[in-house]
Design a protein around this motif. Sequence first.
Motif, short mmCIF file in Angstrom:
data_model
loop_
_atom_site.label_atom_id
_atom_site.label_comp_id
_atom_site.label_asym_id
_atom_site.label_seq_id
_atom_site.Cartn_x
_atom_site.Cartn_y
_atom_site.Cartn_z
N UNK A 54 -8.37 6.96 9.47
CA UNK A 54 -9.31 6.08 8.78
C UNK A 54 -9.67 6.70 7.42
N UNK A 55 -8.73 6.75 6.49
CA UNK A 55 -8.96 7.45 5.21
C UNK A 55 -10.06 6.84 4.35
N UNK A 56 -10.35 5.58 4.53
CA UNK A 56 -11.37 4.95 3.68
C UNK A 56 -12.70 4.76 4.41
N UNK A 57 -12.82 5.30 5.61
CA UNK A 57 -14.05 5.12 6.38
C UNK A 57 -15.24 5.79 5.70
N UNK A 58 -16.32 5.04 5.58
CA UNK A 58 -17.57 5.58 5.03
C UNK A 58 -18.56 5.88 6.16
N UNK A 59 -18.09 5.74 7.39
CA UNK A 59 -18.96 5.98 8.54
C UNK A 59 -19.39 7.45 8.54
N UNK A 60 -20.69 7.72 8.53
CA UNK A 60 -21.16 9.10 8.45
C UNK A 60 -21.07 9.87 9.77
N UNK A 61 -20.84 9.16 10.86
CA UNK A 61 -20.86 9.81 12.17
C UNK A 61 -19.57 10.56 12.45
N UNK A 62 -19.71 11.67 13.13
CA UNK A 62 -18.56 12.53 13.44
C UNK A 62 -17.55 11.78 14.30
N UNK A 63 -18.03 11.15 15.34
CA UNK A 63 -17.14 10.38 16.21
C UNK A 63 -17.08 8.94 15.76
N UNK A 64 -15.88 8.50 15.51
CA UNK A 64 -15.64 7.09 15.20
C UNK A 64 -14.46 6.62 16.03
N UNK A 65 -14.36 5.33 16.19
CA UNK A 65 -13.21 4.74 16.85
C UNK A 65 -12.80 3.50 16.07
N UNK A 66 -11.87 2.77 16.59
CA UNK A 66 -11.37 1.59 15.88
C UNK A 66 -12.48 0.59 15.59
N UNK A 67 -13.44 0.50 16.50
CA UNK A 67 -14.53 -0.46 16.33
C UNK A 67 -15.58 -0.01 15.31
#
Length: 159
Positions: A54-67
Amino acid sequence: AGVHALRPHQIRMLTVDDVDLAAGRLLAGGRPRRLDALTLEQLRAWLELRRDRWPTSANPYLLVNQSTAGGLTPVTRGYVQQVFQRLGVTAQDLRVDRLLAEVQATGGDPLTLTRLFGISDPTAIRYCLELDPLDQANEPLQHREFAELTATNPPDSLQ
């Protein structure tokens, strides 16, 4: 959960900024925690995989998934539970096991538990009370009969 005795909610709320790979530290529950070599290696690998996937993810959380990668929310509680279910254990089981292992390693020192894991004094004391009294002995254990043989006043049956 296993190394730092984190609750599932604490795991979900970890952010990328909570990880300091250079210093080998994790900020968890407002407390800095040193990372062991294995955890540090796994965090590096996860962060690399996260960037690649997810190179463009701006999600600040350490764990992310597809959702969650496309948003700004943490993974769900159910997601964390599923991860542990696949391992055949719960996060709570790992947490309790880690706390009890530290109780064993420190001889039941509640101050160490509160300092390391940020748990309350009553909770630390409750865990320490789980320590077997034999584990708390400062002197090596002796077999009862050997202790009687070496006593200054041995029992009549041994005289």
